[in-house]
Structures are given as structure tokens and as C-alpha cells.
Scaffold this motif. Structure first.
Motif, PDB file in Angstrom:
ATOM      1  N   ILE A  30      11.906  -9.888  15.818  1.00 30.03           N
ATOM      2  CA  ILE A  30      12.385  -9.968  14.433  1.00 30.03           C
ATOM      3  C   ILE A  30      12.217  -8.622  13.741  1.00 30.03           C
ATOM      4  CG2 ILE A  30      12.001 -10.987  12.158  1.00 30.03           C
ATOM      5  CD1 ILE A  30      11.167 -13.569  13.593  1.00 30.03           C
ATOM      6  N   LEU A  31      11.030  -8.013  13.896  1.00 37.79           N
ATOM      7  CA  LEU A  31      10.771  -6.742  13.225  1.00 37.79           C
ATOM      8  C   LEU A  31      11.625  -5.612  13.791  1.00 37.79           C
ATOM      9  CD1 LEU A  31       6.905  -6.983  12.775  1.00 37.79           C
ATOM     10  CD2 LEU A  31       8.687  -7.289  11.036  1.00 37.79           C
ATOM     11  N   ASP A  32      11.826  -5.609  15.096  1.00 37.16           N
ATOM     12  CA  ASP A  32      12.687  -4.587  15.705  1.00 37.16           C
ATOM     13  C   ASP A  32      14.097  -4.666  15.127  1.00 37.16           C
ATOM     14  OD1 ASP A  32      13.197  -2.467  17.617  1.00 37.16           O
ATOM     15  OD2 ASP A  32      14.324  -3.957  18.764  1.00 37.16           O
ATOM     16  N   ASN A  33      14.643  -5.871  15.038  1.00 33.36           N
ATOM     17  CA  ASN A  33      15.986  -6.045  14.465  1.00 33.36           C
ATOM     18  C   ASN A  33      16.008  -5.645  12.993  1.00 33.36           C
ATOM     19  OD1 ASN A  33      16.941  -6.992  16.911  1.00 33.36           O
ATOM     20  ND2 ASN A  33      16.780  -9.142  16.347  1.00 33.36           N
ATOM     21  N   ALA A  34      14.951  -6.000  12.253  1.00 26.71           N
ATOM     22  CA  ALA A  34      14.891  -5.688  10.825  1.00 26.71           C
ATOM     23  C   ALA A  34      14.832  -4.181  10.586  1.00 26.71           C
ATOM     24  CB  ALA A  34      13.685  -6.372  10.192  1.00 26.71           C
ATOM     25  N   ILE A  35      14.046  -3.497  11.397  1.00 24.09           N
ATOM     26  CA  ILE A  35      13.940  -2.039  11.250  1.00 24.09           C
ATOM     27  C   ILE A  35      15.257  -1.378  11.625  1.00 24.09           C
ATOM     28  CG2 ILE A  35      12.812   0.021  12.180  1.00 24.09           C
ATOM     29  CD1 ILE A  35      10.225  -1.769  12.332  1.00 24.09           C
ATOM     30  N   GLU A  36      15.876  -1.818  12.711  1.00 20.45           N
ATOM     31  CA  GLU A  36      17.182  -1.264  13.110  1.00 20.45           C
ATOM     32  C   GLU A  36      18.209  -1.428  11.997  1.00 20.45           C
ATOM     33  OE1 GLU A  36      19.109  -2.228  16.795  1.00 20.45           O
ATOM     34  OE2 GLU A  36      17.222  -2.054  17.899  1.00 20.45           O
ATOM     35  N   ALA A  37      18.250  -2.608  11.384  1.00 22.75           N
ATOM     36  CA  ALA A  37      19.209  -2.846  10.296  1.00 22.75           C
ATOM     37  C   ALA A  37      18.930  -1.906   9.131  1.00 22.75           C
ATOM     38  CB  ALA A  37      19.142  -4.304   9.838  1.00 22.75           C
ATOM     39  N   ASN A  38      17.656  -1.725   8.797  1.00 23.63           N
ATOM     40  CA  ASN A  38      17.296  -0.825   7.704  1.00 23.63           C
ATOM     41  C   ASN A  38      17.716   0.614   7.995  1.00 23.63           C
ATOM     42  OD1 ASN A  38      15.653  -1.706   5.228  1.00 23.63           O
ATOM     43  ND2 ASN A  38      14.807  -2.985   6.851  1.00 23.63           N
ATOM     44  N   LEU A  39      17.555   1.038   9.234  1.00 23.29           N
ATOM     45  CA  LEU A  39      17.879   2.424   9.576  1.00 23.29           C
ATOM     46  C   LEU A  39      19.374   2.707   9.531  1.00 23.29           C
ATOM     47  CD1 LEU A  39      15.269   3.134  12.378  1.00 23.29           C
ATOM     48  CD2 LEU A  39      15.188   3.749   9.947  1.00 23.29           C
ATOM     49  N   GLU A  40      20.187   1.653   9.526  1.00 22.26           N
ATOM     50  CA  GLU A  40      21.631   1.841   9.379  1.00 22.26           C
ATOM     51  C   GLU A  40      22.013   2.088   7.916  1.00 22.26           C
ATOM     52  OE1 GLU A  40      23.938  -1.238  11.231  1.00 22.26           O
ATOM     53  OE2 GLU A  40      22.632  -1.261  12.990  1.00 22.26           O
ATOM     54  N   ILE A  41      21.073   1.952   7.004  1.00 21.51           N
ATOM     55  CA  ILE A  41      21.308   2.201   5.574  1.00 21.51           C
ATOM     56  C   ILE A  41      20.951   3.655   5.301  1.00 21.51           C
ATOM     57  CG2 ILE A  41      20.629   1.566   3.232  1.00 21.51           C
ATOM     58  CD1 ILE A  41      19.888  -1.226   4.413  1.00 21.51           C
ATOM     59  N   SER A  42      21.915   4.434   4.861  1.00 21.52           N
ATOM     60  CA  SER A  42      21.687   5.867   4.699  1.00 21.52           C
ATOM     61  C   SER A  42      20.751   6.205   3.540  1.00 21.52           C
ATOM     62  CB  SER A  42      23.021   6.601   4.536  1.00 21.52           C
ATOM     63  OG  SER A  42      23.720   6.078   3.427  1.00 21.52           O
ATOM     64  N   LEU A  88      18.647  -9.423  23.696  1.00 23.57           N
ATOM     65  CA  LEU A  88      18.119 -10.672  24.228  1.00 23.57           C
ATOM     66  C   LEU A  88      17.069 -11.286  23.303  1.00 23.57           C
ATOM     67  CD1 LEU A  88      17.706  -9.659  27.966  1.00 23.57           C
ATOM     68  CD2 LEU A  88      19.550 -10.974  26.926  1.00 23.57           C
ATOM     69  N   GLY A  89      16.646 -10.538  22.308  1.00 23.83           N
ATOM     70  CA  GLY A  89      15.572 -10.978  21.425  1.00 23.83           C
ATOM     71  C   GLY A  89      15.869 -12.257  20.683  1.00 23.83           C
ATOM     72  N   ILE A  90      17.082 -12.408  20.192  1.00 23.52           N
ATOM     73  CA  ILE A  90      17.453 -13.619  19.442  1.00 23.52           C
ATOM     74  C   ILE A  90      17.275 -14.845  20.336  1.00 23.52           C
ATOM     75  CG2 ILE A  90      19.385 -14.852  18.367  1.00 23.52           C
ATOM     76  CD1 ILE A  90      18.479 -12.692  16.555  1.00 23.52           C
ATOM     77  N   ARG A  91      17.722 -14.756  21.568  1.00 19.22           N
ATOM     78  CA  ARG A  91      17.574 -15.888  22.500  1.00 19.22           C
ATOM     79  C   ARG A  91      16.113 -16.177  22.818  1.00 19.22           C
ATOM     80  NH1 ARG A  91      21.794 -14.207  26.936  1.00 19.22           N
ATOM     81  NH2 ARG A  91      22.233 -12.489  25.573  1.00 19.22           N
ATOM     82  N   ARG A  92      15.302 -15.138  22.934  1.00 25.76           N
ATOM     83  CA  ARG A  92      13.872 -15.330  23.215  1.00 25.76           C
ATOM     84  C   ARG A  92      13.185 -15.988  22.025  1.00 25.76           C
ATOM     85  NH1 ARG A  92      10.828 -10.566  25.804  1.00 25.76           N
ATOM     86  NH2 ARG A  92       9.550 -12.290  26.515  1.00 25.76           N
ATOM     87  N   ILE A  93      13.538 -15.571  20.814  1.00 21.01           N
ATOM     88  CA  ILE A  93      12.985 -16.199  19.609  1.00 21.01           C
ATOM     89  C   ILE A  93      13.375 -17.669  19.576  1.00 21.01           C
ATOM     90  CG2 ILE A  93      13.099 -16.283  17.082  1.00 21.01           C
ATOM     91  CD1 ILE A  93      13.598 -13.185  17.222  1.00 21.01           C
ATOM     92  N   ASN A  94      14.648 -17.948  19.782  1.00 20.34           N
ATOM     93  CA  ASN A  94      15.139 -19.331  19.769  1.00 20.34           C
ATOM     94  C   ASN A  94      14.381 -20.195  20.773  1.00 20.34           C
ATOM     95  OD1 ASN A  94      17.023 -18.361  17.950  1.00 20.34           O
ATOM     96  ND2 ASN A  94      18.755 -18.532  19.346  1.00 20.34           N
ATOM     97  N   ALA A  95      14.169 -19.673  21.988  1.00 20.97           N
ATOM     98  CA  ALA A  95      13.492 -20.438  23.034  1.00 20.97           C
ATOM     99  C   ALA A  95      12.045 -20.725  22.658  1.00 20.97           C
ATOM    100  CB  ALA A  95      13.560 -19.685  24.364  1.00 20.97           C
ATOM    101  N   LEU A  96      11.369 -19.760  22.054  1.00 18.13           N
ATOM    102  CA  LEU A  96       9.973 -19.984  21.678  1.00 18.13           C
ATOM    103  C   LEU A  96       9.849 -20.961  20.515  1.00 18.13           C
ATOM    104  CD1 LEU A  96       8.522 -16.419  22.185  1.00 18.13           C
ATOM    105  CD2 LEU A  96       7.937 -18.496  23.457  1.00 18.13           C
ATOM    106  N   VAL A  97      10.759 -20.890  19.568  1.00 20.92           N
ATOM    107  CA  VAL A  97      10.738 -21.861  18.464  1.00 20.92           C
ATOM    108  C   VAL A  97      10.963 -23.260  19.028  1.00 20.92           C
ATOM    109  CG1 VAL A  97      11.906 -22.627  16.359  1.00 20.92           C
ATOM    110  CG2 VAL A  97      11.370 -20.199  16.669  1.00 20.92           C
ATOM    111  N   ASP A  98      11.867 -23.389  19.995  1.00 19.57           N
ATOM    112  CA  ASP A  98      12.085 -24.687  20.665  1.00 19.57           C
ATOM    113  C   ASP A  98      10.824 -25.136  21.410  1.00 19.57           C
ATOM    114  OD1 ASP A  98      14.669 -24.911  19.743  1.00 19.57           O
ATOM    115  OD2 ASP A  98      15.592 -24.232  21.620  1.00 19.57           O
TER     116      ASP A  98
END
Length: 128
Positions: A30-42, A88-98
Motif C-alpha cells: 500500500i505504501l509503495d503504491n502511495a509513494i509512487e502516486a505522490n511522486l507523479e505529482i510535480s 502484483l501487490g494489489i493481488r497479494r493485499i487482496n489475498a491476505l485480506v481474504d
């Protein structure tokens, strides 16, 4: 380091609530995706990352809110739009929540993305 302001609050005590590796996989992705999204903001002044983790009604509650570019493509199933064989992170998160019989809610609107996870404490102790 990446000029992303972080506001983090964690209220869970000292007793482990979830398998350490599972928690690292969930939060790390989650944090990796969040940081990546933030870094796309100039403009760094538009960046934002909030993390809140607590016990709420006998459940481990995790919510991460991040800024995202307004033109960021988000697929309806939240599948990765990365073309370099990551994502693959989204799928791993989904599997662990399940695995923990939890609930997962993702929402986005102009400029923000929110991931919210609820994991029942009774299931956590059984699967830990």
C-alpha cells in the motif's frame, strides 16, 4: 527523502495482531503504491500521505490516504497499469485480506486515493 509529507498515527498496543510478514506485505505494498502516486505529482505541496492504524470494534483498522495525479489511470478492478511486470501487490493485499476474512475498500476521487482494511481480531488470532 522523496519530499512526500507523511502523517502517521498508530494505536494498537504492544501485542502483535497479525503475522509480521503479512503486515509487511499489506503495508509495504500500500505504501509503495502511495509513494509512487505522490511522486507523479510535480508540485511537492500537493503531495500527501496519511496512515492510520487502530483497533476499531474488535477489528484491526488500517487506512492509507494518498494524493494522486488527477490524470492517473485507475482500472475498475484496481489492476496494475504498470507495464514493467510489477503490480502484483494489489493481488497479494487482496489475498491476505481474504485469509483473515477481512474487508477491503478502495476509493478514489480527484486528487486522492484511499485504501481501507478491516481485519477481525478473532480471525487474526486464528491465522497468526
Amino acid at each position: 527523502q522523496q519530499d512526500v509529507p507523511i502523517n502517521a498515527k498508530v494505536f494498537v498496543g504492544t501485542q502483535p495482531l497479525i503475522n509480521d510478514v503479512d503486515m509487511v506485505v499489506i503495508l509495504g505494498n500500500i505504501l509503495d503504491n502511495a509513494i509512487e502516486a505522490n511522486l507523479e505529482i510535480s508540485d511537492p505541496r500537493q503531495r500527501l500521505l496519511r496512515v492510520y492504524i487502530s483497533i476499531l470494534k474488535q477489528q484491526l483498522y488500517i487506512v492509507v490516504t494518498n494524493a494522486r495525479p488527477e490524470n492517473q489511470e485507475i482500472k475498475p478492478d484496481y489492476a496494475s497499469t504498470k507495464n514493467d511486470k510489477r503490480g502484483l501487490g494489489i493481488r497479494r493485499i487482496n489475498a491476505l485480506v481474504d485469509k483473515y476474512d477481512g474487508l477491503l475498500n478502495r476509493q478514489y476521487e480527484d486528487g486522492f486515493f484511499v485504501t481501507e482494511i478491516l481485519l477481525p481480531l478473532t480471525t487474526i488470532t486464528e491465522n497468526n
